[in-house]
Design a protein around this motif. Structure first.
Motif, mmCIF file in Angstrom:
data_model
loop_
_atom_site.group_PDB
_atom_site.id
_atom_site.type_symbol
_atom_site.label_atom_id
_atom_site.label_comp_id
_atom_site.label_asym_id
_atom_site.label_seq_id
_atom_site.Cartn_x
_atom_site.Cartn_y
_atom_site.Cartn_z
ATOM 1 N N ALA A 273 -51.811 15.501 11.621
ATOM 2 C CA ALA A 273 -51.136 14.196 11.644
ATOM 3 C C ALA A 273 -49.743 14.378 12.237
ATOM 4 O O ALA A 273 -48.827 14.823 11.564
ATOM 5 C CB ALA A 273 -51.060 13.628 10.232
ATOM 6 N N VAL A 274 -49.641 14.068 13.528
ATOM 7 C CA VAL A 274 -48.353 14.226 14.206
ATOM 8 C C VAL A 274 -47.646 12.875 14.338
ATOM 9 O O VAL A 274 -46.447 12.805 14.559
ATOM 10 C CB VAL A 274 -48.532 14.863 15.613
ATOM 11 C CG1 VAL A 274 -47.210 15.428 16.124
ATOM 12 C CG2 VAL A 274 -49.582 15.972 15.599
ATOM 13 N N ALA A 275 -48.409 11.805 14.200
ATOM 14 C CA ALA A 275 -47.837 10.474 14.448
ATOM 15 C C ALA A 275 -46.666 10.177 13.522
ATOM 16 O O ALA A 275 -46.651 10.590 12.367
ATOM 17 C CB ALA A 275 -48.928 9.409 14.259
ATOM 18 N N ASP A 279 -43.518 3.469 7.949
ATOM 19 C CA ASP A 279 -43.727 3.428 6.502
ATOM 20 C C ASP A 279 -43.942 1.996 6.025
ATOM 21 O O ASP A 279 -44.588 1.766 5.014
ATOM 22 C CB ASP A 279 -42.525 4.055 5.783
ATOM 23 C CG ASP A 279 -42.497 5.566 5.988
ATOM 24 O OD1 ASP A 279 -43.594 6.161 6.058
ATOM 25 O OD2 ASP A 279 -41.400 6.143 6.112
ATOM 26 N N PRO A 305 -50.217 2.314 4.137
ATOM 27 C CA PRO A 305 -50.923 3.426 3.487
ATOM 28 C C PRO A 305 -50.549 4.745 4.164
ATOM 29 O O PRO A 305 -50.259 4.768 5.363
ATOM 30 C CB PRO A 305 -52.403 3.098 3.725
ATOM 31 C CG PRO A 305 -52.430 2.141 4.853
ATOM 32 C CD PRO A 305 -51.118 1.414 4.859
ATOM 33 N N ASP A 306 -50.535 5.828 3.395
ATOM 34 C CA ASP A 306 -50.235 7.151 3.958
ATOM 35 C C ASP A 306 -51.564 7.767 4.416
ATOM 36 O O ASP A 306 -52.392 8.174 3.598
ATOM 37 C CB ASP A 306 -49.548 8.028 2.907
ATOM 38 C CG ASP A 306 -49.027 9.315 3.520
ATOM 39 O OD1 ASP A 306 -49.787 9.970 4.275
ATOM 40 O OD2 ASP A 306 -47.867 9.671 3.256
ATOM 41 N N LEU A 308 -52.321 10.508 6.128
ATOM 42 C CA LEU A 308 -52.495 11.943 5.891
ATOM 43 C C LEU A 308 -52.824 12.228 4.418
ATOM 44 O O LEU A 308 -53.755 12.997 4.126
ATOM 45 C CB LEU A 308 -51.215 12.679 6.321
ATOM 46 C CG LEU A 308 -51.169 14.175 6.055
ATOM 47 C CD1 LEU A 308 -52.325 14.901 6.726
ATOM 48 C CD2 LEU A 308 -49.841 14.764 6.538
ATOM 49 N N PHE A 323 -46.707 16.818 9.618
ATOM 50 C CA PHE A 323 -45.428 17.031 10.308
ATOM 51 C C PHE A 323 -44.322 16.405 9.464
ATOM 52 O O PHE A 323 -44.544 15.391 8.806
ATOM 53 C CB PHE A 323 -45.440 16.401 11.709
ATOM 54 C CG PHE A 323 -45.929 17.357 12.758
ATOM 55 C CD1 PHE A 323 -47.238 17.783 12.763
ATOM 56 C CD2 PHE A 323 -45.058 17.844 13.729
ATOM 57 C CE1 PHE A 323 -47.687 18.689 13.720
ATOM 58 C CE2 PHE A 323 -45.493 18.742 14.688
ATOM 59 C CZ PHE A 323 -46.810 19.172 14.681
HETATM 60 O O1 C5P Z 1 -43.939 11.437 4.183
HETATM 61 P P1 C5P Z 1 -43.731 11.441 5.654
HETATM 62 O O2 C5P Z 1 -43.991 10.127 6.279
HETATM 63 O O3 C5P Z 1 -42.420 11.988 6.115
HETATM 64 O O4 C5P Z 1 -44.819 12.485 6.161
HETATM 65 C C1 C5P Z 1 -44.992 12.760 7.482
HETATM 66 C C2 C5P Z 1 -46.408 13.199 7.734
HETATM 67 O O5 C5P Z 1 -47.330 12.268 7.148
HETATM 68 C C3 C5P Z 1 -46.739 13.235 9.188
HETATM 69 O O6 C5P Z 1 -47.696 14.241 9.367
HETATM 70 C C4 C5P Z 1 -47.293 11.841 9.432
HETATM 71 O O7 C5P Z 1 -48.157 11.806 10.553
HETATM 72 C C5 C5P Z 1 -48.048 11.565 8.145
HETATM 73 N N1 C5P Z 1 -48.073 10.146 7.760
HETATM 74 C C6 C5P Z 1 -49.241 9.433 7.734
HETATM 75 N N2 C5P Z 1 -49.271 8.132 7.337
HETATM 76 C C7 C5P Z 1 -48.144 7.506 6.951
HETATM 77 C C8 C5P Z 1 -46.919 8.197 6.962
HETATM 78 C C9 C5P Z 1 -46.916 9.519 7.375
HETATM 79 O O8 C5P Z 1 -50.294 10.001 8.106
HETATM 80 N N3 C5P Z 1 -48.194 6.238 6.586
#
Ligand code: C5P
Length: 396
Positions: A273-275, A279, A305-306, A308, A323
Protein backbone atom coordinates in the motif's frame (compact mmCIF):
# COMPACT_ATOMS: atom_id res chain seq x y z
CA UNK A 1 26.64 2.14 -9.29
CA UNK A 2 25.34 2.78 -12.81
CA UNK A 3 22.57 0.53 -14.11
CA UNK A 4 24.75 -1.53 -16.50
CA UNK A 5 28.12 -1.44 -14.72
CA UNK A 6 30.23 -4.40 -15.85
CA UNK A 7 27.64 -5.71 -18.34
CA UNK A 8 28.88 -6.57 -21.81
CA UNK A 9 26.26 -6.25 -24.49
CA UNK A 10 26.57 -7.10 -28.15
CA UNK A 11 24.16 -4.92 -30.12
CA UNK A 12 23.29 -6.29 -33.56
CA UNK A 13 21.79 -3.89 -36.09
CA UNK A 14 20.04 -5.28 -39.16
CA UNK A 15 18.42 -3.54 -42.13
CA UNK A 16 15.54 -1.31 -41.14
CA UNK A 17 14.74 2.40 -40.86
CA UNK A 18 14.54 1.92 -37.09
CA UNK A 19 18.34 1.49 -37.13
CA UNK A 20 18.53 5.22 -36.33
CA UNK A 21 17.02 4.46 -32.89
CA UNK A 22 19.94 2.10 -32.19
CA UNK A 23 22.30 5.09 -32.00
CA UNK A 24 20.29 6.57 -29.13
CA UNK A 25 20.15 3.16 -27.45
CA UNK A 26 23.93 2.85 -27.60
CA UNK A 27 24.27 6.32 -26.07
CA UNK A 28 21.96 5.36 -23.18
CA UNK A 29 23.81 2.08 -22.57
CA UNK A 30 27.24 3.72 -22.62
CA UNK A 31 25.99 6.42 -20.24
CA UNK A 32 24.87 3.63 -17.89
CA UNK A 33 28.40 2.13 -18.00
CA UNK A 34 27.64 -0.84 -20.27
CA UNK A 35 30.40 -2.24 -22.48
CA UNK A 36 28.86 -2.29 -25.96
CA UNK A 37 30.10 -4.01 -29.11
CA UNK A 38 28.17 -3.07 -32.23
CA UNK A 39 27.70 -5.52 -35.09
CA UNK A 40 26.16 -4.16 -38.29
CA UNK A 41 24.80 -6.42 -41.01
CA UNK A 42 25.35 -5.48 -44.65
CA UNK A 43 21.70 -4.31 -44.83
CA UNK A 44 22.09 -2.38 -41.57
CA UNK A 45 24.99 -0.45 -43.09
CA UNK A 46 22.56 0.93 -45.71
CA UNK A 47 20.69 2.75 -42.96
CA UNK A 48 23.38 3.87 -40.49
CA UNK A 49 27.11 4.30 -40.87
CA UNK A 50 29.63 2.50 -38.69
CA UNK A 51 31.32 5.85 -37.88
CA UNK A 52 28.31 6.83 -35.72
CA UNK A 53 28.59 3.72 -33.58
CA UNK A 54 32.38 3.83 -33.45
CA UNK A 55 32.15 7.39 -32.10
CA UNK A 56 29.46 6.46 -29.55
CA UNK A 57 31.20 3.32 -28.24
CA UNK A 58 34.80 4.40 -28.76
CA UNK A 59 35.38 0.95 -30.27
CA UNK A 60 35.55 -0.56 -33.72
CA UNK A 61 32.28 -1.69 -35.28
CA UNK A 62 32.07 -5.22 -36.64
CA UNK A 63 30.36 -6.43 -39.78
CA UNK A 64 32.54 -8.99 -41.51
CA UNK A 65 32.71 -12.63 -40.44
CA UNK A 66 36.24 -12.73 -41.86
CA UNK A 67 37.48 -9.51 -40.19
CA UNK A 68 41.25 -9.89 -39.78
CA UNK A 69 41.26 -7.43 -36.82
CA UNK A 70 39.67 -10.05 -34.56
CA UNK A 71 42.40 -11.33 -32.20
CA UNK A 72 41.52 -15.03 -32.60
CA UNK A 73 40.65 -14.59 -36.26
CA UNK A 74 37.11 -15.63 -35.27
CA UNK A 75 35.07 -12.49 -34.79
CA UNK A 76 31.86 -14.45 -34.03
CA UNK A 77 33.52 -16.26 -31.11
CA UNK A 78 35.50 -13.26 -29.84
CA UNK A 79 32.37 -11.12 -29.72
CA UNK A 80 29.91 -13.62 -28.26
CA UNK A 81 32.27 -15.08 -25.66
CA UNK A 82 31.81 -13.35 -22.31
CA UNK A 83 28.83 -11.29 -23.46
CA UNK A 84 26.03 -10.90 -20.89
CA UNK A 85 23.42 -10.49 -23.61
CA UNK A 86 23.06 -10.12 -27.35
CA UNK A 87 20.37 -7.66 -28.43
CA UNK A 88 19.38 -7.35 -32.07
CA UNK A 89 17.64 -3.99 -32.61
CA UNK A 90 16.24 -3.54 -35.16
CA UNK A 91 15.65 -7.18 -36.08
CA UNK A 92 14.30 -7.36 -39.65
CA UNK A 93 11.83 -9.98 -40.88
CA UNK A 94 14.71 -11.57 -42.79
CA UNK A 95 16.88 -11.75 -39.70
CA UNK A 96 14.07 -13.31 -37.61
CA UNK A 97 13.70 -15.94 -40.36
CA UNK A 98 17.42 -16.66 -40.27
CA UNK A 99 17.42 -16.98 -36.48
CA UNK A 100 14.37 -19.24 -36.52
CA UNK A 101 16.16 -21.60 -38.90
CA UNK A 102 19.59 -21.47 -37.27
CA UNK A 103 21.16 -20.00 -40.39
CA UNK A 104 24.66 -18.62 -39.96
CA UNK A 105 25.85 -16.90 -43.11
CA UNK A 106 27.12 -13.58 -41.78
CA UNK A 107 28.81 -12.30 -38.63
CA UNK A 108 25.64 -11.43 -36.67
CA UNK A 109 23.71 -14.63 -37.38
CA UNK A 110 26.84 -16.70 -36.70
CA UNK A 111 27.58 -15.06 -33.37
CA UNK A 112 23.90 -15.47 -32.37
CA UNK A 113 24.33 -19.18 -32.95
CA UNK A 114 27.70 -19.30 -31.20
CA UNK A 115 26.56 -17.40 -28.09
CA UNK A 116 26.20 -18.84 -24.60
CA UNK A 117 24.22 -15.84 -23.26
CA UNK A 118 20.58 -14.72 -23.61
CA UNK A 119 19.42 -13.31 -26.96
CA UNK A 120 16.84 -10.53 -27.19
CA UNK A 121 15.39 -9.24 -30.45
CA UNK A 122 13.43 -6.06 -31.19
CA UNK A 123 11.49 -6.69 -34.41
CA UNK A 124 10.99 -3.76 -36.80
CA UNK A 125 9.16 -4.05 -40.10
CA UNK A 126 6.13 -3.07 -42.13
CA UNK A 127 2.87 -4.29 -40.55
CA UNK A 128 2.05 -6.65 -43.43
CA UNK A 129 5.45 -8.29 -43.06
CA UNK A 130 4.92 -8.69 -39.29
CA UNK A 131 1.43 -10.15 -39.80
CA UNK A 132 2.36 -12.62 -42.58
CA UNK A 133 2.13 -16.29 -41.63
CA UNK A 134 5.89 -17.00 -42.05
CA UNK A 135 6.84 -14.13 -39.70
CA UNK A 136 4.21 -15.20 -37.15
CA UNK A 137 5.61 -18.74 -37.37
CA UNK A 138 9.19 -17.50 -36.98
CA UNK A 139 8.30 -15.32 -33.98
CA UNK A 140 6.63 -18.31 -32.27
CA UNK A 141 9.66 -20.46 -33.05
CA UNK A 142 12.02 -17.88 -31.55
CA UNK A 143 9.92 -17.68 -28.37
CA UNK A 144 9.96 -21.52 -28.18
CA UNK A 145 13.74 -21.42 -28.55
CA UNK A 146 14.02 -19.16 -25.49
CA UNK A 147 14.72 -15.98 -27.45
CA UNK A 148 13.13 -12.87 -25.95
CA UNK A 149 11.02 -10.70 -28.25
CA UNK A 150 10.84 -7.03 -27.25
CA UNK A 151 7.88 -5.50 -29.06
CA UNK A 152 7.13 -4.59 -31.74
CA UNK A 153 4.92 -1.61 -30.91
CA UNK A 154 1.95 -0.49 -32.91
CA UNK A 155 1.69 2.90 -34.56
CA UNK A 156 2.80 5.01 -37.48
CA UNK A 157 5.36 3.37 -39.72
CA UNK A 158 8.07 4.82 -41.94
CA UNK A 159 6.20 3.41 -44.95
CA UNK A 160 3.16 5.55 -44.07
CA UNK A 161 1.04 2.65 -42.83
CA UNK A 162 -0.27 2.29 -39.28
CA UNK A 163 -0.14 -0.99 -37.36
CA UNK A 164 2.11 -3.41 -35.48
CA UNK A 165 5.76 -3.58 -36.49
CA UNK A 166 7.34 -0.39 -35.15
CA UNK A 167 10.48 -0.96 -33.15
CA UNK A 168 10.26 0.04 -29.48
CA UNK A 169 11.84 3.40 -28.66
CA UNK A 170 15.45 3.46 -27.44
CA UNK A 171 14.46 4.22 -23.84
CA UNK A 172 11.97 1.34 -23.88
CA UNK A 173 14.65 -1.08 -25.07
CA UNK A 174 17.01 0.29 -22.43
CA UNK A 175 14.38 -0.28 -19.72
CA UNK A 176 13.56 -3.76 -21.03
CA UNK A 177 17.23 -4.74 -20.97
CA UNK A 178 17.64 -3.31 -17.44
CA UNK A 179 14.57 -5.30 -16.33
CA UNK A 180 15.96 -8.41 -17.97
CA UNK A 181 19.08 -8.24 -15.80
CA UNK A 182 17.16 -7.92 -12.51
CA UNK A 183 17.21 -11.06 -10.31
CA UNK A 184 13.84 -12.83 -10.46
CA UNK A 185 13.28 -12.64 -6.71
CA UNK A 186 9.48 -12.66 -6.97
CA UNK A 187 9.13 -15.24 -9.75
CA UNK A 188 5.73 -16.92 -9.59
CA UNK A 189 4.36 -14.45 -7.01
CA UNK A 190 1.36 -12.16 -7.40
CA UNK A 191 1.53 -8.57 -6.15
CA UNK A 192 -1.22 -5.98 -5.67
CA UNK A 193 -0.21 -2.37 -5.09
CA UNK A 194 -1.90 0.97 -4.51
CA UNK A 195 -0.26 4.21 -5.63
CA UNK A 196 -0.82 7.93 -6.01
CA UNK A 197 -3.21 10.23 -4.18
CA UNK A 198 -6.98 9.84 -3.95
CA UNK A 199 -9.43 12.55 -5.00
CA UNK A 200 -12.49 13.06 -2.84
CA UNK A 201 -15.07 15.06 -4.77
CA UNK A 202 -16.79 18.06 -3.19
CA UNK A 203 -18.78 18.88 -6.33
CA UNK A 204 -18.31 18.06 -10.05
CA UNK A 205 -15.24 20.33 -10.35
CA UNK A 206 -13.70 20.47 -6.86
CA UNK A 207 -12.27 17.98 -4.46
CA UNK A 208 -9.83 17.10 -1.69
CA UNK A 209 -6.52 15.56 -2.69
CA UNK A 210 -2.82 15.65 -1.78
CA UNK A 211 0.52 16.13 -3.49
CA UNK A 212 1.51 12.46 -3.87
CA UNK A 213 3.00 12.02 -7.37
CA UNK A 214 2.58 8.23 -7.47
CA UNK A 215 6.22 7.86 -8.56
CA UNK A 216 7.25 5.60 -5.66
CA UNK A 217 4.27 3.28 -6.12
CA UNK A 218 4.83 3.07 -9.89
CA UNK A 219 8.55 2.40 -9.34
CA UNK A 220 7.66 -0.40 -6.93
CA UNK A 221 5.17 -1.88 -9.38
CA UNK A 222 7.89 -1.85 -12.02
CA UNK A 223 10.47 -3.36 -9.65
CA UNK A 224 8.05 -6.18 -8.71
CA UNK A 225 7.35 -6.84 -12.40
CA UNK A 226 11.07 -6.87 -13.21
CA UNK A 227 11.54 -9.35 -10.33
CA UNK A 228 9.19 -11.77 -12.10
CA UNK A 229 5.90 -11.10 -10.27
CA UNK A 230 2.44 -10.74 -11.85
CA UNK A 231 1.57 -7.19 -10.84
CA UNK A 232 -1.73 -5.33 -10.48
CA UNK A 233 -1.55 -1.63 -9.70
CA UNK A 234 -4.54 0.29 -8.38
CA UNK A 235 -3.76 3.93 -9.01
CA UNK A 236 -5.29 7.21 -7.95
CA UNK A 237 -5.21 10.14 -10.43
CA UNK A 238 -1.59 10.57 -11.61
CA UNK A 239 0.10 11.54 -14.87
CA UNK A 240 2.43 8.54 -15.10
CA UNK A 241 2.97 5.86 -17.73
CA UNK A 242 2.02 2.33 -16.69
CA UNK A 243 5.16 0.19 -16.28
CA UNK A 244 5.46 -2.51 -18.97
CA UNK A 245 3.67 -5.73 -18.16
CA UNK A 246 1.74 -4.24 -15.21
CA UNK A 247 -2.07 -4.39 -15.08
CA UNK A 248 -3.38 -0.98 -14.05
CA UNK A 249 -6.76 -0.08 -12.58
CA UNK A 250 -7.51 3.64 -12.33
CA UNK A 251 -9.62 4.96 -9.48
CA UNK A 252 -10.36 8.36 -7.97
CA UNK A 253 -11.65 8.16 -4.42
CA UNK A 254 -10.55 6.10 -1.40
CA UNK A 255 -13.87 4.25 -1.62
CA UNK A 256 -13.18 3.24 -5.23
CA UNK A 257 -9.61 2.28 -4.31
CA UNK A 258 -10.89 0.05 -1.50
CA UNK A 259 -13.41 -1.61 -3.81
CA UNK A 260 -10.78 -2.27 -6.51
CA UNK A 261 -8.33 -3.66 -3.94
CA UNK A 262 -10.93 -5.99 -2.38
CA UNK A 263 -11.96 -7.19 -5.89
CA UNK A 264 -8.37 -7.97 -6.85
CA UNK A 265 -7.28 -9.38 -3.48
CA UNK A 266 -8.11 -13.10 -3.82
CA UNK A 267 -4.99 -15.02 -4.82
CA UNK A 268 -2.50 -12.20 -4.15
CA UNK A 269 0.71 -13.14 -2.35
CA UNK A 270 1.65 -9.56 -1.53
CA UNK A 271 -0.15 -6.29 -0.91
CA UNK A 272 1.94 -3.12 -0.99
CA UNK A 273 0.00 0.00 0.00
CA UNK A 274 1.93 2.98 -1.32
CA UNK A 275 -1.04 5.25 -2.00
CA UNK A 276 -1.48 8.42 0.01
CA UNK A 277 -5.13 7.66 0.70
CA UNK A 278 -7.18 10.63 1.91
CA UNK A 279 -8.06 10.07 5.55
CA UNK A 280 -11.31 12.07 5.14
CA UNK A 281 -13.91 12.64 2.43
CA UNK A 282 -16.74 15.19 2.24
CA UNK A 283 -19.89 13.84 3.88
CA UNK A 284 -21.68 14.52 0.60
CA UNK A 285 -20.57 15.33 -2.89
CA UNK A 286 -22.82 17.97 -4.51
CA UNK A 287 -24.41 17.01 -7.80
CA UNK A 288 -24.10 20.56 -9.17
CA UNK A 289 -21.27 23.04 -8.89
CA UNK A 290 -21.43 24.99 -5.63
CA UNK A 291 -22.06 28.66 -6.43
CA UNK A 292 -20.53 31.44 -4.36
CA UNK A 293 -23.24 33.32 -2.49
CA UNK A 294 -21.30 35.56 -0.12
CA UNK A 295 -21.87 33.18 2.82
CA UNK A 296 -19.28 31.15 4.77
CA UNK A 297 -19.34 27.41 4.05
CA UNK A 298 -18.64 24.45 6.32
CA UNK A 299 -17.43 21.15 4.91
CA UNK A 300 -18.41 18.11 6.95
CA UNK A 301 -15.83 15.32 6.64
CA UNK A 302 -16.20 11.61 7.26
CA UNK A 303 -13.26 9.32 7.93
CA UNK A 304 -12.32 6.96 5.06
CA UNK A 305 -11.83 3.24 5.67
CA UNK A 306 -8.19 2.18 6.13
CA UNK A 307 -7.63 -0.14 3.16
CA UNK A 308 -4.32 -1.52 4.37
CA UNK A 309 -5.55 -2.26 7.90
CA UNK A 310 -8.60 -4.03 6.44
CA UNK A 311 -6.52 -6.16 4.07
CA UNK A 312 -3.97 -7.01 6.78
CA UNK A 313 -6.77 -8.15 9.12
CA UNK A 314 -8.58 -10.22 6.47
CA UNK A 315 -8.57 -14.02 6.58
CA UNK A 316 -5.75 -15.42 4.35
CA UNK A 317 -4.17 -11.94 4.31
CA UNK A 318 -1.25 -11.62 1.89
CA UNK A 319 2.15 -10.38 3.06
CA UNK A 320 1.33 -6.70 3.67
CA UNK A 321 3.68 -3.76 3.30
CA UNK A 322 2.73 -0.26 4.42
CA UNK A 323 4.24 3.15 3.80
CA UNK A 324 4.59 5.89 6.37
CA UNK A 325 5.36 9.38 5.14
CA UNK A 326 6.02 11.56 8.17
CA UNK A 327 7.31 15.04 8.74
CA UNK A 328 9.02 14.18 12.08
CA UNK A 329 9.70 11.29 14.55
CA UNK A 330 9.93 8.83 11.67
CA UNK A 331 11.06 5.76 13.63
CA UNK A 332 8.47 6.18 16.34
CA UNK A 333 5.51 6.82 13.99
CA UNK A 334 6.48 4.24 11.36
CA UNK A 335 7.08 1.48 13.90
CA UNK A 336 3.85 2.50 15.66
CA UNK A 337 1.93 2.07 12.38
CA UNK A 338 3.58 -1.28 11.74
CA UNK A 339 2.40 -2.58 15.10
CA UNK A 340 -1.05 -0.96 14.99
CA UNK A 341 -1.84 -2.36 11.53
CA UNK A 342 -0.03 -5.67 12.31
CA UNK A 343 2.27 -5.44 9.28
CA UNK A 344 5.49 -7.37 8.76
CA UNK A 345 7.08 -4.37 7.03
CA UNK A 346 6.67 -0.60 6.86
CA UNK A 347 8.67 1.67 4.55
CA UNK A 348 9.15 5.01 6.26
CA UNK A 349 10.31 8.29 4.81
CA UNK A 350 10.34 11.91 5.81
CA UNK A 351 8.08 13.85 3.45
CA UNK A 352 10.82 16.44 2.97
CA UNK A 353 13.04 13.61 1.59
CA UNK A 354 11.06 12.68 -1.49
CA UNK A 355 7.27 12.90 -1.67
CA UNK A 356 7.09 14.07 -5.27
CA UNK A 357 10.75 14.12 -6.42
CA UNK A 358 12.60 11.45 -8.40
CA UNK A 359 14.79 10.31 -5.49
CA UNK A 360 13.89 8.99 -2.08
CA UNK A 361 15.54 8.32 1.29
CA UNK A 362 13.72 5.56 3.16
CA UNK A 363 14.12 3.34 6.21
CA UNK A 364 12.56 -0.13 6.39
CA UNK A 365 10.96 -1.14 9.70
CA UNK A 366 10.37 -4.81 10.43
CA UNK A 367 10.37 -7.06 13.52
CA UNK A 368 14.19 -7.05 13.44
CA UNK A 369 14.41 -3.26 13.70
CA UNK A 370 15.20 -0.33 11.41
CA UNK A 371 17.09 -0.74 8.12
CA UNK A 372 18.05 2.56 6.50
CA UNK A 373 18.60 2.49 2.72
CA UNK A 374 20.88 4.93 0.92
CA UNK A 375 19.27 7.88 -0.84
CA UNK A 376 18.75 6.94 -4.51
CA UNK A 377 16.45 7.19 -7.50
CA UNK A 378 12.99 5.80 -6.71
CA UNK A 379 13.48 2.78 -9.00
CA UNK A 380 16.75 1.89 -7.25
CA UNK A 381 15.06 2.26 -3.85
CA UNK A 382 12.13 0.16 -5.13
CA UNK A 383 14.48 -2.64 -6.20
CA UNK A 384 16.10 -2.61 -2.74
CA UNK A 385 12.66 -2.81 -1.09
CA UNK A 386 11.79 -5.77 -3.34
CA UNK A 387 15.02 -7.52 -2.31
CA UNK A 388 14.15 -6.96 1.38
CA UNK A 389 10.60 -8.26 0.89
CA UNK A 390 11.85 -11.31 -1.03
CA UNK A 391 14.27 -12.13 1.80
CA UNK A 392 11.37 -11.94 4.32
CA UNK A 393 9.00 -14.17 2.30
CA UNK A 394 9.01 -17.83 3.20
CA UNK A 395 10.65 -19.84 0.43
CA UNK A 396 8.36 -21.68 -1.95
O1 C5P B 1 -1.97 5.53 8.98
P1 C5P B 1 -1.41 6.07 7.71
O2 C5P B 1 -2.45 6.63 6.82
O3 C5P B 1 -0.28 7.03 7.86
O4 C5P B 1 -0.77 4.78 7.03
C1 C5P B 1 -0.18 4.84 5.81
C2 C5P B 1 -0.27 3.49 5.13
O5 C5P B 1 -1.62 3.01 5.17
C3 C5P B 1 0.10 3.56 3.69
O6 C5P B 1 0.65 2.32 3.35
C4 C5P B 1 -1.25 3.81 3.02
O7 C5P B 1 -1.25 3.38 1.67
C5 C5P B 1 -2.19 2.98 3.87
N1 C5P B 1 -3.55 3.54 3.97
C6 C5P B 1 -4.63 2.88 3.44
N2 C5P B 1 -5.89 3.37 3.57
C7 C5P B 1 -6.12 4.52 4.23
C8 C5P B 1 -5.04 5.23 4.78
C9 C5P B 1 -3.76 4.71 4.64
O8 C5P B 1 -4.43 1.81 2.82
N3 C5P B 1 -7.35 4.99 4.32
Amino acid sequence: MAEFSGKRIVLGITGGVAAYKAAELVRLLIKADAIVDVVLTAAGEHFVGSATFQALTGKPVWSDLWDARSPGGMAHIDLSRGADAVLVAPASADFLAKLAHGQADDLLSTLCLARACPLLVAPAMNRQMWEQAPTRRNARQLADDGIFLLGPASGEQACGEVGPGRMLEAFELFDALAAFFQPKLLAGRTVLLTAGPTFEAIDPVRGLTNSSSGKMGFALARACQEAGAAVTLVSGPVALQTPRGVTRIDVESAGQMREAVLNELPGQDLFIAVAAVADYRPAKSEHDKIKKDGKAKTLELLQNPDILAEVAASPDAPFCVGFAAESQNLAEYAEGKRRAKKLPLVVGNLVQDGLSGDANLVTLFDAQGAHPLPSAAKLVVARAIVAHIAAMLSPR
